[in-house]
Design a protein around this motif. Structure first.
Motif, PDB file in Angstrom:
ATOM      1  N   LEU A 136       0.824  -1.194   0.000  1.00 37.33           N
ATOM      2  CA  LEU A 136       0.000   0.000   0.000  1.00 37.33           C
ATOM      3  C   LEU A 136       0.871   1.262   0.000  1.00 37.33           C
ATOM      4  O   LEU A 136       1.918   1.298   0.643  1.00 37.33           O
ATOM      5  N   CYS A 137       0.434   2.284  -0.714  1.00 37.23           N
ATOM      6  CA  CYS A 137       1.078   3.593  -0.687  1.00 37.23           C
ATOM      7  C   CYS A 137       0.081   4.609  -0.134  1.00 37.23           C
ATOM      8  O   CYS A 137      -1.122   4.478  -0.362  1.00 37.23           O
ATOM      9  N   GLY A 138       0.583   5.603   0.548  1.00 39.51           N
ATOM     10  CA  GLY A 138      -0.293   6.643   1.069  1.00 39.51           C
ATOM     11  C   GLY A 138       0.508   7.798   1.625  1.00 39.51           C
ATOM     12  O   GLY A 138       1.698   7.687   1.899  1.00 39.51           O
ATOM     13  N   ARG A 139      -0.153   8.944   1.783  1.00 37.58           N
ATOM     14  CA  ARG A 139       0.503  10.117   2.360  1.00 37.58           C
ATOM     15  C   ARG A 139       0.576   9.934   3.864  1.00 37.58           C
ATOM     16  O   ARG A 139      -0.397   9.584   4.513  1.00 37.58           O
ATOM     17  N   VAL A 140       1.765  10.162   4.402  1.00 39.43           N
ATOM     18  CA  VAL A 140       1.979  10.097   5.844  1.00 39.43           C
ATOM     19  C   VAL A 140       2.478  11.460   6.308  1.00 39.43           C
ATOM     20  O   VAL A 140       3.199  12.156   5.590  1.00 39.43           O
ATOM     21  N   ALA A 141       2.090  11.852   7.483  1.00 40.38           N
ATOM     22  CA  ALA A 141       2.545  13.113   8.068  1.00 40.38           C
ATOM     23  C   ALA A 141       2.684  12.884   9.557  1.00 40.38           C
ATOM     24  O   ALA A 141       1.905  12.144  10.162  1.00 40.38           O
ATOM     25  N   GLY A 142       3.685  13.492  10.154  1.00 43.85           N
ATOM     26  CA  GLY A 142       3.853  13.312  11.586  1.00 43.85           C
ATOM     27  C   GLY A 142       5.119  13.927  12.123  1.00 43.85           C
ATOM     28  O   GLY A 142       5.813  14.690  11.461  1.00 43.85           O
ATOM     29  N   LEU A 143       5.414  13.543  13.353  1.00 40.94           N
ATOM     30  CA  LEU A 143       6.553  14.029  14.125  1.00 40.94           C
ATOM     31  C   LEU A 143       7.336  12.803  14.565  1.00 40.94           C
ATOM     32  O   LEU A 143       6.733  11.831  15.037  1.00 40.94           O
ATOM     33  N   ALA A 144       8.658  12.806  14.420  1.00 43.43           N
ATOM     34  CA  ALA A 144       9.450  11.620  14.741  1.00 43.43           C
ATOM     35  C   ALA A 144      10.727  11.985  15.481  1.00 43.43           C
ATOM     36  O   ALA A 144      11.504  12.806  14.998  1.00 43.43           O
ATOM     37  N   PRO A 145      10.982  11.367  16.650  1.00 40.40           N
ATOM     38  CA  PRO A 145      12.267  11.544  17.330  1.00 40.40           C
ATOM     39  C   PRO A 145      13.314  10.655  16.675  1.00 40.40           C
ATOM     40  O   PRO A 145      12.976   9.661  16.022  1.00 40.40           O
ATOM     41  N   GLY A 146      14.578  11.007  16.849  1.00 43.26           N
ATOM     42  CA  GLY A 146      15.616  10.185  16.239  1.00 43.26           C
ATOM     43  C   GLY A 146      17.002  10.584  16.668  1.00 43.26           C
ATOM     44  O   GLY A 146      17.207  11.220  17.710  1.00 43.26           O
ATOM     45  N   GLY A 147      17.961  10.217  15.847  1.00 41.66           N
ATOM     46  CA  GLY A 147      19.367  10.516  16.102  1.00 41.66           C
ATOM     47  C   GLY A 147      20.034  11.039  14.847  1.00 41.66           C
ATOM     48  O   GLY A 147      19.585  10.774  13.725  1.00 41.66           O
ATOM     49  N   HIS A 148      21.125  11.781  15.044  1.00 41.67           N
ATOM     50  CA  HIS A 148      21.796  12.473  13.944  1.00 41.67           C
ATOM     51  C   HIS A 148      23.298  12.398  14.162  1.00 41.67           C
ATOM     52  O   HIS A 148      23.778  12.579  15.279  1.00 41.67           O
ATOM     53  N   ALA A 149      24.041  12.121  13.103  1.00 41.98           N
ATOM     54  CA  ALA A 149      25.508  12.185  13.141  1.00 41.98           C
ATOM     55  C   ALA A 149      25.971  12.918  11.892  1.00 41.98           C
ATOM     56  O   ALA A 149      25.401  12.741  10.812  1.00 41.98           O
ATOM     57  N   GLN A 150      26.980  13.767  12.049  1.00 39.67           N
ATOM     58  CA  GLN A 150      27.436  14.586  10.927  1.00 39.67           C
ATOM     59  C   GLN A 150      28.930  14.802  11.004  1.00 39.67           C
ATOM     60  O   GLN A 150      29.499  14.959  12.087  1.00 39.67           O
ATOM     61  N   VAL A 151      29.565  14.838   9.845  1.00 38.86           N
ATOM     62  CA  VAL A 151      30.973  15.191   9.746  1.00 38.86           C
ATOM     63  C   VAL A 151      31.107  16.270   8.671  1.00 38.86           C
ATOM     64  O   VAL A 151      30.469  16.203   7.627  1.00 38.86           O
ATOM     65  N   ASN A 152      31.898  17.306   8.977  1.00 38.35           N
ATOM     66  CA  ASN A 152      32.231  18.373   8.031  1.00 38.35           C
ATOM     67  C   ASN A 152      33.743  18.395   7.879  1.00 38.35           C
ATOM     68  O   ASN A 152      34.454  18.403   8.890  1.00 38.35           O
ATOM     69  N   VAL A 153      34.218  18.422   6.651  1.00 38.29           N
ATOM     70  CA  VAL A 153      35.653  18.523   6.386  1.00 38.29           C
ATOM     71  C   VAL A 153      35.854  19.696   5.441  1.00 38.29           C
ATOM     72  O   VAL A 153      35.260  19.740   4.362  1.00 38.29           O
ATOM     73  N   PHE A 154      36.689  20.663   5.860  1.00 38.67           N
ATOM     74  CA  PHE A 154      36.941  21.861   5.066  1.00 38.67           C
ATOM     75  C   PHE A 154      38.324  21.735   4.437  1.00 38.67           C
ATOM     76  O   PHE A 154      39.327  21.610   5.139  1.00 38.67           O
ATOM     77  N   PHE A 155      38.372  21.738   3.117  1.00 38.55           N
ATOM     78  CA  PHE A 155      39.622  21.500   2.408  1.00 38.55           C
ATOM     79  C   PHE A 155      40.173  22.731   1.714  1.00 38.55           C
ATOM     80  O   PHE A 155      41.311  22.742   1.295  1.00 38.55           O
ATOM     81  N   TYR A 156      39.375  23.775   1.589  1.00 35.30           N
ATOM     82  CA  TYR A 156      39.854  24.993   0.936  1.00 35.30           C
ATOM     83  C   TYR A 156      39.287  26.191   1.681  1.00 35.30           C
ATOM     84  O   TYR A 156      38.267  26.759   1.298  1.00 35.30           O
ATOM     85  N   GLY A 157      39.912  26.548   2.788  1.00 38.45           N
ATOM     86  CA  GLY A 157      39.436  27.663   3.598  1.00 38.45           C
ATOM     87  C   GLY A 157      38.058  27.382   4.168  1.00 38.45           C
ATOM     88  O   GLY A 157      37.871  26.461   4.953  1.00 38.45           O
ATOM     89  N   ALA A 158      37.075  28.171   3.734  1.00 40.49           N
ATOM     90  CA  ALA A 158      35.712  28.032   4.257  1.00 40.49           C
ATOM     91  C   ALA A 158      34.872  27.033   3.475  1.00 40.49           C
ATOM     92  O   ALA A 158      33.748  26.739   3.850  1.00 40.49           O
ATOM     93  N   LEU A 159      35.397  26.470   2.390  1.00 37.76           N
ATOM     94  CA  LEU A 159      34.649  25.544   1.546  1.00 37.76           C
ATOM     95  C   LEU A 159      34.995  24.105   1.908  1.00 37.76           C
ATOM     96  O   LEU A 159      36.161  23.761   2.083  1.00 37.76           O
ATOM     97  N   GLY A 160      33.968  23.274   2.024  1.00 33.64           N
ATOM     98  CA  GLY A 160      34.210  21.883   2.383  1.00 33.64           C
ATOM     99  C   GLY A 160      33.097  20.966   1.954  1.00 33.64           C
ATOM    100  O   GLY A 160      32.261  21.312   1.118  1.00 33.64           O
ATOM    101  N   VAL A 161      33.090  19.778   2.547  1.00 28.82           N
ATOM    102  CA  VAL A 161      32.098  18.752   2.268  1.00 28.82           C
ATOM    103  C   VAL A 161      31.470  18.331   3.588  1.00 28.82           C
ATOM    104  O   VAL A 161      32.160  18.191   4.600  1.00 28.82           O
TER     105      VAL A 161
END
Length: 196
Positions: A136-161
């Motif tokens: 089945l497919c359908g529109r879902v809407a709501g609020l969800a708790p979770g977890g987040h992990a992030q890495v930023n690497v700057f290779f040219y001054g202020a520009l990065g990935v």
């Protein structure tokens, strides 16, 4: 033509938009409280922004995610950091699924070095999108708790990935979302501004 599915879809989108506005207001309040309560030197604040591409898996069908993002980071002694990050995911239409939105806001602690940072913490997401289960497919809407992990690497001054991984627990019993888990991986360019 039956207007009832269209009216339900419009109501779901409207409710999702209201929820996103409430979440953004809550994030702004948290940021203001942290700025007022936590004493830190002004040179320790950093703003970053970018646009990432990736995928979100909710239900059984993965979706493309185009994700403008904004982060605010406070550097503390010893290289430790506190961050607030907002990832607004736009899910382009696929077949007849329609456009979806998945706004993911997180707070995190982590560690920073001169050319990058790594952080992880809890998150809260508001979503309105079409998802598909096994039958089945359908529109879902709501609020969800979770977890987040992030890495930023700057290779040219202020520009990065930047790359982030997010897992949310979407609640309720649903034939469309039988697993109750949403996972997202996005990566893309990022730029940062220091308050120095």
């Amino acid at each position: 033509m039956n207007q009832e599915p269209l009216n339900r879809r419009n109501l779901a989108v409207e409710q999702g938009s209201r929820a996103i506005n409430i979440l953004r207001g809550a994030v702004a309040c948290v940021v203001m409280v942290v700025l007022v309560i936590v004493p830190m030197p002004a040179s320790a604040v950093e703003l970053s922004s970018g646009v990432s591409l990736g995928a979100i898996q909710i239900g059984t069908v993965p979706r493309l995610a185009v994700s403008p993002n904004l982060g605010l980071m406070w550097r503390m002694d010893g290289g430790f950091i506190f961050t607030v990050h907002d990832l607004f995911n736009i899910l382009p239409p696929r077949n007849r699924t329609g456009v979806g939105v998945y706004n993911h806001t997180s707070t995190a602690i982590g560690y920073a070095w001169q050319d990058g940072d790594l952080s992880a913490g809890p998150s809260l997401s508001i979503y309105s999108m079409v998802a598909c289960g096994a039958k089945l497919c359908g529109r879902v809407a709501g609020l969800a708790p979770g977890g987040h992990a992030q890495v930023n690497v700057f290779f040219y001054g202020a520009l990065g990935v930047s790359a982030s991984v997010d897992v949310d627990w979407v609640g309720g019993r649903s034939l469309v979302l039988p697993g109750g888990v949403a996972a997202m991986v996005v990566a893309g360019p990022v730029i940062r501004w220091n308050s120095k």
